[in-house]
Design a protein around this motif. Structure first.
Motif, PDB file in Angstrom:
ATOM      1  N   VAL A  19       0.840  -1.197   0.000  1.00 26.93           N
ATOM      2  CA  VAL A  19       0.000   0.000   0.000  1.00 26.93           C
ATOM      3  C   VAL A  19       0.876   1.249   0.000  1.00 26.93           C
ATOM      4  O   VAL A  19       1.883   1.314   0.702  1.00 26.93           O
ATOM      5  N   TRP A  20       0.450   2.226  -0.797  1.00 23.49           N
ATOM      6  CA  TRP A  20       1.048   3.555  -0.790  1.00 23.49           C
ATOM      7  C   TRP A  20      -0.092   4.547  -0.588  1.00 23.49           C
ATOM      8  O   TRP A  20      -1.133   4.448  -1.241  1.00 23.49           O
ATOM      9  N   ILE A  21       0.100   5.492   0.313  1.00 20.14           N
ATOM     10  CA  ILE A  21      -0.918   6.513   0.560  1.00 20.14           C
ATOM     11  C   ILE A  21      -0.313   7.877   0.260  1.00 20.14           C
ATOM     12  O   ILE A  21       0.748   8.223   0.782  1.00 20.14           O
ATOM     13  N   TYR A  22      -1.009   8.620  -0.574  1.00 26.69           N
ATOM     14  CA  TYR A  22      -0.602   9.980  -0.929  1.00 26.69           C
ATOM     15  C   TYR A  22      -1.683  10.922  -0.417  1.00 26.69           C
ATOM     16  O   TYR A  22      -2.821  10.892  -0.888  1.00 26.69           O
ATOM     17  N   GLN A  23      -1.317  11.749   0.537  1.00 20.82           N
ATOM     18  CA  GLN A  23      -2.264  12.680   1.154  1.00 20.82           C
ATOM     19  C   GLN A  23      -2.122  14.044   0.502  1.00 20.82           C
ATOM     20  O   GLN A  23      -1.028  14.601   0.440  1.00 20.82           O
ATOM     21  N   SER A  24      -3.225  14.578   0.059  1.00 22.19           N
ATOM     22  CA  SER A  24      -3.230  15.909  -0.533  1.00 22.19           C
ATOM     23  C   SER A  24      -3.229  16.968   0.568  1.00 22.19           C
ATOM     24  O   SER A  24      -3.774  16.750   1.647  1.00 22.19           O
ATOM     25  N   ASN A  25      -2.656  18.111   0.267  1.00 21.66           N
ATOM     26  CA  ASN A  25      -2.642  19.212   1.226  1.00 21.66           C
ATOM     27  C   ASN A  25      -3.974  19.965   1.252  1.00 21.66           C
ATOM     28  O   ASN A  25      -4.128  20.918   2.007  1.00 21.66           O
ATOM     29  N   ARG A  26      -4.924  19.500   0.437  1.00 21.64           N
ATOM     30  CA  ARG A  26      -6.269  20.077   0.476  1.00 21.64           C
ATOM     31  C   ARG A  26      -7.260  19.058  -0.062  1.00 21.64           C
ATOM     32  O   ARG A  26      -6.900  18.096  -0.729  1.00 21.64           O
ATOM     33  N   MET A  27      -8.521  19.285   0.263  1.00 18.37           N
ATOM     34  CA  MET A  27      -9.607  18.439  -0.230  1.00 18.37           C
ATOM     35  C   MET A  27      -9.792  18.711  -1.727  1.00 18.37           C
ATOM     36  O   MET A  27      -9.704  19.860  -2.165  1.00 18.37           O
ATOM     37  N   PHE A  28     -10.057  17.662  -2.487  1.00 18.81           N
ATOM     38  CA  PHE A  28     -10.353  17.833  -3.903  1.00 18.81           C
ATOM     39  C   PHE A  28     -11.831  18.144  -4.089  1.00 18.81           C
ATOM     40  O   PHE A  28     -12.678  17.637  -3.346  1.00 18.81           O
ATOM     41  N   SER A  29     -12.142  18.982  -5.062  1.00 19.07           N
ATOM     42  CA  SER A  29     -13.542  19.259  -5.402  1.00 19.07           C
ATOM     43  C   SER A  29     -14.123  18.013  -6.087  1.00 19.07           C
ATOM     44  O   SER A  29     -13.378  17.129  -6.525  1.00 19.07           O
ATOM     45  N   ILE A  30     -15.425  17.969  -6.215  1.00 21.77           N
ATOM     46  CA  ILE A  30     -16.056  16.812  -6.866  1.00 21.77           C
ATOM     47  C   ILE A  30     -15.600  16.677  -8.321  1.00 21.77           C
ATOM     48  O   ILE A  30     -15.224  15.572  -8.736  1.00 21.77           O
ATOM     49  N   PRO A  31     -15.573  17.753  -9.121  1.00 29.18           N
ATOM     50  CA  PRO A  31     -15.075  17.589 -10.499  1.00 29.18           C
ATOM     51  C   PRO A  31     -13.606  17.105 -10.529  1.00 29.18           C
ATOM     52  O   PRO A  31     -13.251  16.268 -11.360  1.00 29.18           O
ATOM     53  N   GLU A  32     -12.784  17.616  -9.617  1.00 29.87           N
ATOM     54  CA  GLU A  32     -11.401  17.159  -9.546  1.00 29.87           C
ATOM     55  C   GLU A  32     -11.334  15.682  -9.175  1.00 29.87           C
ATOM     56  O   GLU A  32     -10.575  14.908  -9.775  1.00 29.87           O
ATOM     57  N   ALA A  33     -12.138  15.281  -8.199  1.00 32.00           N
ATOM     58  CA  ALA A  33     -12.151  13.886  -7.753  1.00 32.00           C
ATOM     59  C   ALA A  33     -12.556  12.954  -8.894  1.00 32.00           C
ATOM     60  O   ALA A  33     -11.961  11.883  -9.063  1.00 32.00           O
ATOM     61  N   LEU A  34     -13.529  13.355  -9.690  1.00 31.33           N
ATOM     62  CA  LEU A  34     -13.951  12.527 -10.823  1.00 31.33           C
ATOM     63  C   LEU A  34     -12.842  12.399 -11.857  1.00 31.33           C
ATOM     64  O   LEU A  34     -12.614  11.315 -12.406  1.00 31.33           O
ATOM     65  N   GLU A  35     -12.137  13.482 -12.098  1.00 30.51           N
ATOM     66  CA  GLU A  35     -11.021  13.447 -13.044  1.00 30.51           C
ATOM     67  C   GLU A  35      -9.871  12.586 -12.503  1.00 30.51           C
ATOM     68  O   GLU A  35      -9.266  11.801 -13.236  1.00 30.51           O
ATOM     69  N   ILE A  36      -9.601  12.716 -11.222  1.00 28.95           N
ATOM     70  CA  ILE A  36      -8.552  11.898 -10.600  1.00 28.95           C
ATOM     71  C   ILE A  36      -8.927  10.426 -10.655  1.00 28.95           C
ATOM     72  O   ILE A  36      -8.075   9.571 -10.951  1.00 28.95           O
TER      73      ILE A  36
END
Length: 170
Positions: A19-36
């Motif tokens: 397992v690798w976990i990458y934590q973002s320094n901010r919450m992603f918006s819903i459109p960003e999350a869908l693209e990710i």
């Protein structure tokens, strides 16, 4: 905040899966999350080691953590394969102007919300009661699927941070 996540993890992967976990320094918006999500699905579907497909999984959890899992019982993940996953994370960083590699940024659940705290501020937060021994902490140091399921979201007193708590709070 709904903290249930184990049902989102692959059930057909070995408990020792990496397992690798990458934590973002901010919450992603819903459109960003869908693209990710699209980027992660595309990456995992083509992720391979020396031409052999890796049994992989990737997901964005709690809108802020990218979790990548490789079931190595189906074949080991090579350094080149790991490098390719890092390239995807760097691409996500660039595209969405986030930092996914700041290991000094800690994540906690405080007042039913995900809160980030730089490690140098932990002692102050603990001394002043903002963080307690029972505060839930996202332990991004987990390295196996079993640890992700059982030791990712833990009370501070059950993590490596326990040694940094003021003596009166332990």
């Amino acid at each position: 905040m709904n903290l249930n996540y184990s049902h989102l993890l692959p059930q057909d992967f070995d408990a020792s899966s990496r397992v690798w976990i990458y934590q973002s320094n901010r919450m992603f918006s819903i459109p960003e999350a869908l693209e990710i999500e699209e980027m992660l699905n595309e990456f995992v579907s083509g992720w391979n080691t020396h031409g052999k497909a890796n049994k992989g999984y990737a997901n964005l959890l709690f809108g802020q953590f990218i979790v990548l899992i490789a079931d190595e019982t189906a074949g080991n993940v090579s350094g080149c394969s790991t490098d390719s996953s890092v390239r995807v994370m760097k691409e996500i960083e660039k595209r969405f102007s986030v930092n996914l590699f700041d290991r000094q940024l800690l994540a906690f659940v405080v007042k039913d919300k995900l809160q980030l705290l730089p490690l140098p501020q932990f002692a102050y937060a603990a001394s002043n009661g903002f963080i307690t021994a029972d505060t839930l902490y996202f332990n991004n140091t987990v390295t196996t699927l079993d640890a992700l399921k059982n030791n990712w979201l833990v009370a501070v007193k059950n993590s490596w941070l326990a040694a940094r708590l003021p003596k009166a709070t332990v």
